[in-house]
Design a protein around this motif. Sequence first.
Motif, PDB file in Angstrom:
ATOM      1  N   UNK A  26      56.898  33.178  32.518  1.00  6.79           N
ATOM      2  CA  UNK A  26      57.233  34.428  32.220  1.00  6.79           C
ATOM      3  C   UNK A  26      55.971  34.972  31.471  1.00  6.79           C
ATOM      4  N   UNK A  27      55.071  34.308  30.709  1.00  6.53           N
ATOM      5  CA  UNK A  27      54.362  34.956  29.839  1.00  6.53           C
ATOM      6  C   UNK A  27      53.038  35.248  30.887  1.00  6.53           C
ATOM      7  N   UNK A  28      52.788  34.370  31.834  1.00  6.28           N
ATOM      8  CA  UNK A  28      51.664  34.721  33.036  1.00  6.28           C
ATOM      9  C   UNK A  28      52.196  35.878  33.891  1.00  6.28           C
ATOM     10  N   UNK A  29      53.072  35.888  34.245  1.00  5.63           N
ATOM     11  CA  UNK A  29      53.880  36.738  35.258  1.00  5.63           C
ATOM     12  C   UNK A  29      53.228  38.164  35.245  1.00  5.63           C
ATOM     13  N   UNK A  30      53.269  38.914  33.997  1.00 10.84           N
ATOM     14  CA  UNK A  30      52.844  40.427  33.928  1.00 10.84           C
ATOM     15  C   UNK A  30      51.494  40.509  33.967  1.00 10.84           C
ATOM     16  N   UNK A  31      50.546  39.186  33.517  1.00  5.03           N
ATOM     17  CA  UNK A  31      49.226  39.491  33.754  1.00  5.03           C
ATOM     18  C   UNK A  31      48.751  39.473  35.059  1.00  5.03           C
ATOM     19  N   UNK A  32      49.450  38.744  36.092  1.00  6.97           N
ATOM     20  CA  UNK A  32      49.320  38.462  37.666  1.00  6.97           C
ATOM     21  C   UNK A  32      49.434  40.078  38.211  1.00  6.97           C
ATOM     22  N   UNK A  33      50.245  40.760  37.647  1.00  4.70           N
ATOM     23  CA  UNK A  33      50.309  41.822  38.398  1.00  4.70           C
ATOM     24  C   UNK A  33      49.105  42.484  38.499  1.00  4.70           C
ATOM     25  N   UNK A  34      49.050  43.405  39.687  1.00  5.40           N
ATOM     26  CA  UNK A  34      47.620  44.038  40.104  1.00  5.40           C
ATOM     27  C   UNK A  34      47.198  45.007  39.155  1.00  5.40           C
ATOM     28  N   UNK A  35      48.001  45.989  38.451  1.00  3.30           N
ATOM     29  CA  UNK A  35      47.597  46.861  37.332  1.00  3.30           C
ATOM     30  C   UNK A  35      46.672  46.291  36.385  1.00  3.30           C
ATOM     31  N   UNK A  36      47.400  45.014  35.748  1.00  8.18           N
ATOM     32  CA  UNK A  36      46.804  44.389  34.534  1.00  8.18           C
ATOM     33  C   UNK A  36      45.727  43.455  35.141  1.00  8.18           C
ATOM     34  N   UNK A  37      45.918  42.479  36.002  1.00  2.23           N
ATOM     35  CA  UNK A  37      44.907  41.687  36.406  1.00  2.23           C
ATOM     36  C   UNK A  37      43.563  42.470  37.101  1.00  2.23           C
ATOM     37  N   UNK A  38      43.568  43.615  37.764  1.00  2.00           N
ATOM     38  CA  UNK A  38      42.510  44.269  38.104  1.00  2.00           C
ATOM     39  C   UNK A  38      41.694  44.749  36.860  1.00  2.00           C
TER      40      UNK A  38
ATOM     41  N   UNK B  68      35.375  36.677  34.908  1.00  2.15           N
ATOM     42  CA  UNK B  68      35.510  35.391  34.333  1.00  2.15           C
ATOM     43  C   UNK B  68      36.840  35.087  33.845  1.00  2.15           C
ATOM     44  N   UNK B  69      37.571  35.844  33.080  1.00  2.00           N
ATOM     45  CA  UNK B  69      38.905  35.934  32.480  1.00  2.00           C
ATOM     46  C   UNK B  69      39.934  35.638  33.680  1.00  2.00           C
ATOM     47  N   UNK B  70      39.583  36.501  35.009  1.00  2.43           N
ATOM     48  CA  UNK B  70      40.713  36.534  36.013  1.00  2.43           C
ATOM     49  C   UNK B  70      40.666  34.772  36.577  1.00  2.43           C
ATOM     50  N   UNK B  71      39.721  34.280  36.728  1.00  2.11           N
ATOM     51  CA  UNK B  71      39.720  32.989  37.263  1.00  2.11           C
ATOM     52  C   UNK B  71      40.247  31.981  35.909  1.00  2.11           C
ATOM     53  N   UNK B  72      40.024  32.119  34.816  1.00  2.00           N
ATOM     54  CA  UNK B  72      40.782  31.438  33.838  1.00  2.00           C
ATOM     55  C   UNK B  72      42.221  31.456  33.835  1.00  2.00           C
ATOM     56  N   UNK B  73      42.765  32.672  33.917  1.00  2.00           N
ATOM     57  CA  UNK B  73      44.069  33.065  33.874  1.00  2.00           C
ATOM     58  C   UNK B  73      44.865  32.365  34.997  1.00  2.00           C
ATOM     59  N   UNK B  74      43.887  32.591  36.278  1.00  2.00           N
ATOM     60  CA  UNK B  74      44.624  31.941  37.447  1.00  2.00           C
ATOM     61  C   UNK B  74      44.742  30.687  37.410  1.00  2.00           C
ATOM     62  N   UNK B  75      43.647  29.859  36.856  1.00  2.00           N
ATOM     63  CA  UNK B  75      43.520  28.654  36.794  1.00  2.00           C
ATOM     64  C   UNK B  75      44.759  27.996  35.840  1.00  2.00           C
TER      65      UNK B  75
ATOM     66  N   UNK C   9      59.265  33.636  43.932  1.00  2.00           N
ATOM     67  CA  UNK C   9      58.904  34.933  43.847  1.00  2.00           C
ATOM     68  C   UNK C   9      57.154  34.955  43.612  1.00  2.00           C
ATOM     69  N   UNK C  10      56.728  34.073  42.612  1.00  2.00           N
ATOM     70  CA  UNK C  10      55.158  33.878  42.668  1.00  2.00           C
ATOM     71  C   UNK C  10      54.566  33.247  43.755  1.00  2.00           C
TER      72      UNK C  10
ATOM     73  N   UNK D 108      46.166  35.802  45.587  1.00  2.00           N
ATOM     74  CA  UNK D 108      45.378  34.651  44.730  1.00  2.00           C
ATOM     75  C   UNK D 108      44.602  34.213  45.726  1.00  2.00           C
ATOM     76  N   UNK D 109      44.817  33.585  46.945  1.00  2.00           N
ATOM     77  CA  UNK D 109      43.883  32.918  47.635  1.00  2.00           C
ATOM     78  C   UNK D 109      42.640  34.276  48.189  1.00  2.00           C
ATOM     79  N   UNK D 110      42.930  35.425  48.394  1.00  4.63           N
ATOM     80  CA  UNK D 110      41.930  36.312  48.550  1.00  4.63           C
ATOM     81  C   UNK D 110      41.097  36.605  47.426  1.00  4.63           C
TER      82      UNK D 110
END
Length: 603
Positions: free
Chosen positions: A287-299, A304-311, A329-330, A337-339
């Motif tokens: 639940x902590x990572x879910x909002x970060x992975x949303x396109x508005x925040x993740x973009x 560098x931090x995108x890869x860290x979060x996704x890892x 759902x995730x 993520x693959x893209x």
Amino acid sequence: MEDRELQALVRRAKSISDKTSTSRRSALRQLVEATHSSNVSLKTFAAKNIPDFFQDFPEAEEDAINAIYDLCEDQVSQVRMAGYNALVQMSRLEKKWVKRNADVLVQLLQSDDPNEVTMVRKALVDHLQLDARVTLGVLCDQVIPPDDLADLEELSMRDSLRKLVLSFITSELKKGQLVRYMPPGSEAEATLLDGLISAIPKLGESMAQLTLKDILMQTQFLDIPCSRGSTLSQLVLQRAKKALSDDHTSPNAQNGSRPLNKTRPYFDILSVLFISKSQGKLEDLINFYTPILGKPVFSQISTEDQLTVLHHFAETLHASKANDPSVVRLLNLTPSFFEYLSKTNLSEVKSQETCRMLLQRILLATGNGWTIPLQVLHSAQSLGRVVPSLGHGEDIHGLIRSLATKRRDSSAKPSLKSRTLTSPPFPSTIASQDIAPPSLSSTISTSAVPSRINLVPTPQGGKLLSRKQAPDSDNSGNSSHPTKKVKKGGGELDSTPSLLSRMASSSSMSRTRPNSYPNQLHQPSRPQLRPQHSESLLEEGELVIKGAAKKEMSLSAGNETYHRAEPGQALTVDSSLIDRLTLNGGMVGIKPHARRNKRRGMA
């Protein structure tokens, strides 16, 4: 008093066996006064001998201990170091002074002389040996920030001292000293852990990171899931959320993206607590990572931090085993993520590890009953085209092939409905009408009559077809057929000639023209009507074949009989009606009253 006089007085006092004698009391008083002298030798002599006398005179203990404290703050380093040793001796002789003396030693960590700092640290270790619980409590008191301190100068001094205390704890922990004095499960360990954990919400970022990484994460209490570890995990998670909020609102945007400077250090700590040490629920971390992975925040996050979060997210998802709705759902978001991963440097270990963990989690979900969507499979296959074979590349390609196989196998399996084994429904001409021999003008083919007919429920309510309900009628009993004339016996009159009339007609023809059957007429195969599950499908006393006789009818040819279908039994027809007519030349063996009853029912 000169050095010689003081030394002579102390020698005489020590030689007296009476510990409370006047000579000993006088010697203690002269030693305390010597601490205020300008003579360095007198001060150092006083620091070495006060511990031998203060314990015998409780009323003079306070003056004696204060005199040692003054020596610890003397301008001469030699005197100060003598005072440090005196504190250890006094604590060893009288344990009630351990807490107070340890607090003084903690303050003395601020010394500018490295040699003195080394001696103070050694004195603190001696106090840990004397009473680890009390000494660790003193150290933790210096770590926890006060709530009501408003003086900026004092705040700065406390921050500096806090850093020194944490450095001392870290150093001794690495040396193994703390483990010796606070074994797992001891009161000393509980004192340190509870004190530091309670300080986490109040510490600044640098102090919190130091406390977490260098102290708490290095202790053995995290090796087994416990309530204290769960509390720590939740506190760290709250700090990570606050740091993420601060980074998101920070004006320090670089090229339109925001670096996660405050949040970044918490990713590793959260992974250790929730995944490696199992000190919290994985759902909370997901639940902590879910909002970060949303396109508005993740973009908006830096590359560098995108890869860290996704890892770290892939690591968390990989650790979860159940196909919870939140996890599924995730998993449905993995094409995005693959893209993103396809645009990173896939020759790096971090990118390959992220791909591998995501693919393994998808494969695990398919094994737990989840059907991989085509979009997910196609995105994974697109990723495989750009993944090199170096490192984990071969593993990634193998996982993608396994996903394709899983998808192909799941698509090939029939649905639950199609896998329900049922026989084809009866044709309406068989289900709704009496079974009777065809007219002489019709052509009979053995292939038209199955050798074995399985009675199965019809789509209308799942019951066997009977005279009460035809296949074309609805559940209410309404039928699309024209209204039929009601028989006297309660049946229905069809426009089709009755069984008895056709049998009589056939018998009459056989008597007048016994060899008048057409050449193409041949004996059909003997149909056997057997329900596969008569006990579950037949109602008690219900006739299996519509129009069957209510009584047994014996035919003379071969003693073949019709039997009423009893519960759990099947009706068998051992030979066809045409066979018997052909062999016997007509109706044989049917009692006259049976024919009268049949005709009476048809009237």
